[in-house]
Design an enzyme around this catalytic site. Structure first.
Site, PDB file in Angstrom:
ATOM      1  N   TYR A  64       0.857  -1.191   0.000  1.00 37.89           N
ATOM      2  CA  TYR A  64       0.000   0.000   0.000  1.00 37.89           C
ATOM      3  C   TYR A  64       0.887   1.233   0.000  1.00 37.89           C
ATOM      4  O   TYR A  64       1.908   1.256   0.681  1.00 37.89           O
ATOM      5  CB  TYR A  64      -0.903   0.021   1.239  1.00 37.89           C
ATOM      6  CG  TYR A  64      -2.357  -0.137   0.845  1.00 37.89           C
ATOM      7  CD1 TYR A  64      -2.985   0.883   0.143  1.00 37.89           C
ATOM      8  CD2 TYR A  64      -3.075  -1.286   1.142  1.00 37.89           C
ATOM      9  CE1 TYR A  64      -4.311   0.744  -0.257  1.00 37.89           C
ATOM     10  CE2 TYR A  64      -4.391  -1.422   0.739  1.00 37.89           C
ATOM     11  CZ  TYR A  64      -5.008  -0.401   0.030  1.00 37.89           C
ATOM     12  OH  TYR A  64      -6.297  -0.536  -0.371  1.00 37.89           O
ATOM     13  N   GLU A  66      -0.537   4.859  -0.402  1.00 33.09           N
ATOM     14  CA  GLU A  66      -1.310   6.090  -0.627  1.00 33.09           C
ATOM     15  C   GLU A  66      -0.437   7.299  -0.351  1.00 33.09           C
ATOM     16  O   GLU A  66       0.394   7.273   0.564  1.00 33.09           O
ATOM     17  CB  GLU A  66      -2.534   6.110   0.290  1.00 33.09           C
ATOM     18  CG  GLU A  66      -3.636   5.222  -0.226  1.00 33.09           C
ATOM     19  CD  GLU A  66      -4.862   5.247   0.665  1.00 33.09           C
ATOM     20  OE1 GLU A  66      -5.017   6.191   1.462  1.00 33.09           O
ATOM     21  OE2 GLU A  66      -5.664   4.306   0.559  1.00 33.09           O
ATOM     22  N   ASP A 241      -7.101  14.554 -23.874  1.00 33.69           N
ATOM     23  CA  ASP A 241      -7.003  13.129 -23.554  1.00 33.69           C
ATOM     24  C   ASP A 241      -6.304  12.470 -24.751  1.00 33.69           C
ATOM     25  O   ASP A 241      -6.910  12.259 -25.796  1.00 33.69           O
ATOM     26  CB  ASP A 241      -8.423  12.577 -23.361  1.00 33.69           C
ATOM     27  CG  ASP A 241      -8.439  11.088 -23.072  1.00 33.69           C
ATOM     28  OD1 ASP A 241      -7.382  10.437 -23.218  1.00 33.69           O
ATOM     29  OD2 ASP A 241      -9.517  10.567 -22.716  1.00 33.69           O
ATOM     30  N   THR A 270      -3.775   6.961 -21.464  1.00 35.72           N
ATOM     31  CA  THR A 270      -3.577   5.602 -20.992  1.00 35.72           C
ATOM     32  C   THR A 270      -2.129   5.251 -21.327  1.00 35.72           C
ATOM     33  O   THR A 270      -1.493   5.923 -22.140  1.00 35.72           O
ATOM     34  CB  THR A 270      -4.503   4.594 -21.704  1.00 35.72           C
ATOM     35  OG1 THR A 270      -4.327   4.744 -23.117  1.00 35.72           O
ATOM     36  CG2 THR A 270      -5.958   4.814 -21.356  1.00 35.72           C
ATOM     37  N   LYS A 273      -2.036   1.746 -24.865  1.00 31.87           N
ATOM     38  CA  LYS A 273      -2.468   1.707 -26.274  1.00 31.87           C
ATOM     39  C   LYS A 273      -1.219   1.920 -27.148  1.00 31.87           C
ATOM     40  O   LYS A 273      -0.307   1.107 -27.081  1.00 31.87           O
ATOM     41  CB  LYS A 273      -3.557   2.740 -26.513  1.00 31.87           C
ATOM     42  CG  LYS A 273      -4.773   2.576 -25.582  1.00 31.87           C
ATOM     43  CD  LYS A 273      -5.878   3.517 -25.997  1.00 31.87           C
ATOM     44  CE  LYS A 273      -6.837   3.888 -24.915  1.00 31.87           C
ATOM     45  NZ  LYS A 273      -7.811   2.930 -24.505  1.00 31.87           N
ATOM     46  N   ARG A 279      -1.340  -1.815 -18.669  1.00 32.88           N
ATOM     47  CA  ARG A 279      -2.651  -1.168 -18.580  1.00 32.88           C
ATOM     48  C   ARG A 279      -2.587  -0.134 -17.469  1.00 32.88           C
ATOM     49  O   ARG A 279      -2.221  -0.446 -16.344  1.00 32.88           O
ATOM     50  CB  ARG A 279      -3.732  -2.186 -18.202  1.00 32.88           C
ATOM     51  CG  ARG A 279      -3.926  -3.300 -19.175  1.00 32.88           C
ATOM     52  CD  ARG A 279      -5.265  -3.953 -18.944  1.00 32.88           C
ATOM     53  NE  ARG A 279      -6.303  -3.055 -19.405  1.00 32.88           N
ATOM     54  CZ  ARG A 279      -6.637  -2.905 -20.686  1.00 32.88           C
ATOM     55  NH1 ARG A 279      -6.044  -3.593 -21.625  1.00 32.88           N
ATOM     56  NH2 ARG A 279      -7.577  -2.066 -21.030  1.00 32.88           N
TER      57      ARG A 279
HETATM   58  N1  PLP Z   1      -9.755   8.019 -23.020  1.00 34.35           N
HETATM   59  C1  PLP Z   1      -9.786   7.605 -24.291  1.00 34.35           C
HETATM   60  C2  PLP Z   1      -9.633   8.622 -25.381  1.00 34.35           C
HETATM   61  C3  PLP Z   1      -9.967   6.255 -24.589  1.00 34.35           C
HETATM   62  O1  PLP Z   1     -10.030   5.853 -25.858  1.00 34.35           O
HETATM   63  C4  PLP Z   1     -10.110   5.334 -23.518  1.00 34.35           C
HETATM   64  C5  PLP Z   1     -10.305   3.884 -23.745  1.00 34.35           C
HETATM   65  O2  PLP Z   1     -10.592   3.358 -24.715  1.00 34.35           O
HETATM   66  C6  PLP Z   1     -10.091   5.821 -22.218  1.00 34.35           C
HETATM   67  C7  PLP Z   1      -9.903   7.156 -22.000  1.00 34.35           C
HETATM   68  C8  PLP Z   1     -10.312   4.901 -21.052  1.00 34.35           C
HETATM   69  O3  PLP Z   1      -9.220   4.109 -20.778  1.00 34.35           O
HETATM   70  P1  PLP Z   1      -9.338   2.895 -19.738  1.00 34.35           P
HETATM   71  O4  PLP Z   1     -10.034   1.802 -20.446  1.00 34.35           O
HETATM   72  O5  PLP Z   1      -7.913   2.578 -19.403  1.00 34.35           O
HETATM   73  O6  PLP Z   1     -10.074   3.415 -18.554  1.00 34.35           O
END
Ligand code: PLP
Length: 478
Positions: A64, A66, A241, A270, A273, A279
């Site tokens: 842990y 935090e 994002d 993320t 990808k 992950r």
């Molecule tokens: N943001 C975007 C643009 C995504 O395409 C995705 C997932 O496909 C996410 C966030 C969410 O990611 P996670 O599945 O790791 O929560």
């Protein structure tokens, strides 16, 4: 790296697991076989390196931690501090970011951290100010009431779901769509491209607190300099994002106006990808948001996952190597070759092509829904996912599109010639699949017919195509 070391590591791990629950060991082995044999074209998936995978399978999982580096709510976090600091350092260096927070467990979590950070930074709330300086016990019931009222219903402007935006950018199935008063910007119906004048107009009218850039299914570059100017013109915080295209930013394929990091106040991603890590998620931000971002745990996140942060450090170190830039460029070259191959065979692509890692096929031209096309391709050993196209008449469940992406096949080493062969396989399946009917004779959006012999033949051709490019060539579980 000796091939033996990788085989020994994974074989030994499976032996240890098998002694406790053989069915889990079998499933892990079967997953490797399945991934090796299928043509993986899911735009959001990849194959992490053996080093990244191994960094996750250990006792860091037991800890842990935090808090943040050097400031934990638990004792004995010195080794977690080491890996978290390393992952953050690699992230800052790789992306040229002022601050990196590597704890988010996923992309959704990273976005929640970012939303909270922006709300806490931007919303004028005396009650929140008290809460932030840790006088929580001094807050009256009226303060809490005011706080909830002030934080709720803030405005967010993001890309619409059917134009390629993500659920977390203010859409109802996600908490962001329930927390925020959301509007979205779509794409030009004629070109499929973002119309920046339209975004500017929507921003002027709606005056969002947060302008969100980024997407899951838009096959083109986005000009983040222009979006930042729009955000500034209405006093919005600009969030990007980059979950899908982080690998292309890391590999310097997207630079200048197309690199979100210098333009956005806050960037989420993320790590699994196109970035090819474990992950997980990550937040990069400008210094003024760093304190709020670092409150991610326990504000909206559970305890950090030290084993995943260790793997993030490994994957980000890999992404800083020169060969990652080559990989990122090949992702886009392959995506464009795939698009060319499909177009030359008569497919309709949203925006007419691609300049990133993904291609969106409008399968209505084949007389199919996305769901029918996805299943027919799956029967034929080709793994894709159905996706809405702009103004999709079939909605988000059946859809009219198939999204395909090249990060995974590029990791295996496939190139332009194999992309053309892949286009041929996809085209064969889609032209040979026929939409089915319901029992009452009405057209079905799910049923279809495809000669099983043809599906098997395509699946064999897909396996042959992959045979020259073995997945995890250093791992032999036999
Ligand atoms: N943001 C975007 C643009 C995504 O395409 C995705 C997932 O496909 C996410 C966030 C969410 O990611 P996670 O599945 O790791 O929560």
């Amino acid at each position: 790296m000796s091939r033996n070391a990788e085989s020994t590591a994974f074989r030994s791990a499976l032996e240890v697991i098998r002694a406790v629950e053989p069915r889990v060991a079998d499933a892990i082995g079967a997953e490797l076989t399945d991934q090796r044999e299928s043509l993986k074209l899911i735009a959001s998936e990849n194959y992490a390196s053996p080093a990244t995978l191994l960094a996750m399978g250990n006792w860091f999982s037991d800890k842990y931690a935090e808090g943040t580096v050097g400031r934990r709510f638990y004792a004995g976090c010195q080794n977690v501090d080491t890996v978290e600091a390393l992952a953050a350092e690699h992230a800052r260096e790789l992306f040229g970011a002022a601050h990196a927070y590597v704890q988010p467990h996923s992309g959704i979590d990273a976005n929640l951290v970012a939303f909270w950070a922006v709300l806490a930074d931007r919303v004028e709330s005396p009650a929140l100010k008290k809460a932030q300086v840790r006088q929580v016990n001094d807050l009256t019931e009226a303060d809490w009431f005011a706080l909830r009222r002030e934080l709720g219903n803030q405005r967010m402007l993001g890309m619409s779901l059917d134009a390629g935006g993500h659920l977390t950018h203010g859409f109802r199935p996600n908490i962001s769509g329930k927390m925020f008063d959301q509007r979205s910007y779509g794409t030009d119906p004629a070109t499929g491209l973002i119309d920046y004048d339209w975004v500017a107009e929507a921003a002027r009218e709606f005056k969002p607190l947060i302008l969100v850039g980024g997407y899951s299914a838009y096959p083109r570059k986005v000009n983040f300099r222009i979006l930042r100017e729009i955000a500034d013109s209405v006093g919005a915080t600009f969030m990007v994002d980059m979950a899908h295209f982080a690998g292309l930013v890391a590999g310097k394929v997207f630079t200048g106006d197309f690199d979100p990091v210098p333009h956005a106040h806050i960037v989420t991603t993320t790590t699994h990808k196109s970035l090819r890590g474990p992950r997980g998620g990550m937040v990069l931000c400008q210094p003024e948001l760093a304190d709020q971002v670092d409150r991610g745990c326990p504000m909206v996140l559970g305890g950090p996952l030290p084993h995943v942060m260790a793997a993030k450090a490994v994957a980000l170190a890999e992404a800083r190597r020169p060969d990652f830039a080559d990989y990122a460029q090949r992702i886009v070259d392959n995506s464009q070759a795939l698009a060319e191959g499909l177009l030359s065979r008569g497919a309709t692509l949203v925006t007419g092509g691609t300049d990133n890692h993904l291609v969106l096929i409008d399968v209505s031209g084949y007389g199919l829904t996305g769901r029918q096309a996805e299943q027919a391709l799956l029967d034929s050993g080709i793994v894709t996912n159905r996706n809405s196209v702009p103004q999709d008449p079939n909605g988000a469940w059946y859809t009219s599109g198939i999204r395909i992406g090249t990060p995974a096949l590029t990791t295996r080493g496939l190139g332009a010639a194999e992309m053309d062969q892949t286009a041929e396989l996809i085209h064969t399946v889609l032209t040979q699949t026929t939409a089915g009917a319901n029992a009452d004779g009405t057209p079905s959006k799910a049923k279809y017919t495809l000669d099983p012999g043809l599906a098997d033949k395509v699946a064999r051709q897909a396996t042959d195509l992959l045979a020259t490019y073995p997945l995890y060539p250093g791992i032999d579980l036999a």
